[in-house]
Design an enzyme around this catalytic site. Structure first.
Site, PDB file in Angstrom:
ATOM      1  N   CYS A   1       0.840  -1.201   0.000  1.00 33.09           N
ATOM      2  CA  CYS A   1       0.000   0.000   0.000  1.00 33.09           C
ATOM      3  C   CYS A   1       0.876   1.252   0.000  1.00 33.09           C
ATOM      4  O   CYS A   1       0.604   2.205  -0.741  1.00 33.09           O
ATOM      5  CB  CYS A   1      -0.922   0.005   1.226  1.00 33.09           C
ATOM      6  SG  CYS A   1      -1.919   1.497   1.401  1.00 33.09           S
TER       7      CYS A   1
ATOM      8  N   TRP B   1       2.321   1.589  -3.376  1.00 34.26           N
ATOM      9  CA  TRP B   1       1.291   2.019  -4.323  1.00 34.26           C
ATOM     10  C   TRP B   1       1.155   3.542  -4.315  1.00 34.26           C
ATOM     11  O   TRP B   1       0.989   4.164  -5.366  1.00 34.26           O
ATOM     12  CB  TRP B   1      -0.046   1.360  -3.976  1.00 34.26           C
ATOM     13  CG  TRP B   1      -1.179   1.821  -4.846  1.00 34.26           C
ATOM     14  CD1 TRP B   1      -1.530   1.328  -6.073  1.00 34.26           C
ATOM     15  CD2 TRP B   1      -2.105   2.871  -4.572  1.00 34.26           C
ATOM     16  NE1 TRP B   1      -2.619   2.005  -6.561  1.00 34.26           N
ATOM     17  CE2 TRP B   1      -2.999   2.963  -5.656  1.00 34.26           C
ATOM     18  CE3 TRP B   1      -2.279   3.750  -3.508  1.00 34.26           C
ATOM     19  CZ2 TRP B   1      -4.025   3.883  -5.708  1.00 34.26           C
ATOM     20  CZ3 TRP B   1      -3.313   4.667  -3.555  1.00 34.26           C
ATOM     21  CH2 TRP B   1      -4.171   4.728  -4.652  1.00 34.26           C
ATOM     22  N   HIS B   2       1.226   4.137  -3.131  1.00 40.58           N
ATOM     23  CA  HIS B   2       1.122   5.591  -3.031  1.00 40.58           C
ATOM     24  C   HIS B   2       2.301   6.279  -3.712  1.00 40.58           C
ATOM     25  O   HIS B   2       2.137   7.298  -4.360  1.00 40.58           O
ATOM     26  CB  HIS B   2       1.041   6.030  -1.560  1.00 40.58           C
ATOM     27  CG  HIS B   2      -0.319   5.889  -0.981  1.00 40.58           C
ATOM     28  ND1 HIS B   2      -0.799   4.699  -0.501  1.00 40.58           N
ATOM     29  CD2 HIS B   2      -1.308   6.800  -0.800  1.00 40.58           C
ATOM     30  CE1 HIS B   2      -2.029   4.889  -0.043  1.00 40.58           C
ATOM     31  NE2 HIS B   2      -2.361   6.148  -0.225  1.00 40.58           N
ATOM     32  N   ASP B   3       3.485   5.718  -3.532  1.00 36.88           N
ATOM     33  CA  ASP B   3       4.684   6.247  -4.182  1.00 36.88           C
ATOM     34  C   ASP B   3       5.802   5.242  -3.953  1.00 36.88           C
ATOM     35  O   ASP B   3       6.052   4.849  -2.814  1.00 36.88           O
ATOM     36  CB  ASP B   3       5.077   7.610  -3.585  1.00 36.88           C
ATOM     37  CG  ASP B   3       6.255   8.249  -4.295  1.00 36.88           C
ATOM     38  OD1 ASP B   3       6.501   7.923  -5.471  1.00 36.88           O
ATOM     39  OD2 ASP B   3       6.935   9.092  -3.672  1.00 36.88           O
TER      40      ASP B   3
END
Length: 182
Positions: free
Chosen positions: A105, A108-110
């Site tokens: 997660c 996924w954000h960066d």
């Protein structure tokens, strides 16, 4: 973030509140546009700032992402490991599932060290929540935890403040400009 010391702490509080209002507003706009187009779009936030613990927070914050993480990462990992361990170590299984799901997660954000740390911090928070719940149930029993502990307003208020502060301070890992120089 531009402040230091206590001012940074205060700035982080306002940043979390701003982030929620900003992101929630974008989601509300998408819901409104969906309604104008005849599409039923679900809510994406449900009072996450008032969450009692991190598990509840992730059930209420960015619901579409949370459901995706739970459905496509956490549950398959958990089920696979539960089968392999014949469900003898459920706390270990959920710990691994939270760890993998939230490290991904964060990525996924960066795809950066700071966001992977943010994801790892949330994984540790969820693991701690899960372990604390197990300790309470073993010590007091499920019925007492549900009917006494969970209904105590002082405990709920303290837990809500702790959850808010945890999420607030975790945002420093992701957004502070010099905490992790890249």
């Amino acid at each position: 973030f531009e402040s230091e010391g206590f001012a940074l702490f205060v700035e982080a509080q306002f940043f979390f509140i701003w982030l929620y209002f900003d992101f929630s507003a974008y989601s509300d706009i998408a819901i409104g546009v969906g309604h104008l187009c005849g599409l039923q779009t679900p809510e994406n936030f449900n009072k996450p700032l008032l969450s009692r613990n991190l598990t509840v927070f992730w059930e209420r914050w960015h619901i579409s992402l949370s459901v995706w993480i739970r459905t496509h990462l956490y549950v398959p990992i958990q089920l696979n490991l539960a089968r392999k361990t014949k469900n003898r170590r459920p706390l270990f299984v959920s710990t691994v599932a939270f760890g993998v799901a939230f490290l991904l997660c964060g990525a996924w954000h960066d795809v950066s060290f700071r966001f992977v740390c943010w994801g790892g911090l949330h994984a540790l928070g969820l693991i701690t929540c899960n372990a604390y719940k197990e300790i309470l149930v073993k010590r007091f029993g499920r019925k007492t935890v549900r009917n006494v502990y969970m209904k105590n307003r002082w405990i709920e208020a303290l837990a809500t403040v702790m959850t808010f502060e945890f999420v607030t301070l975790s945002l420093l890992f992701a957004f502070h400009p010099t905490l992790f120089s890249t």
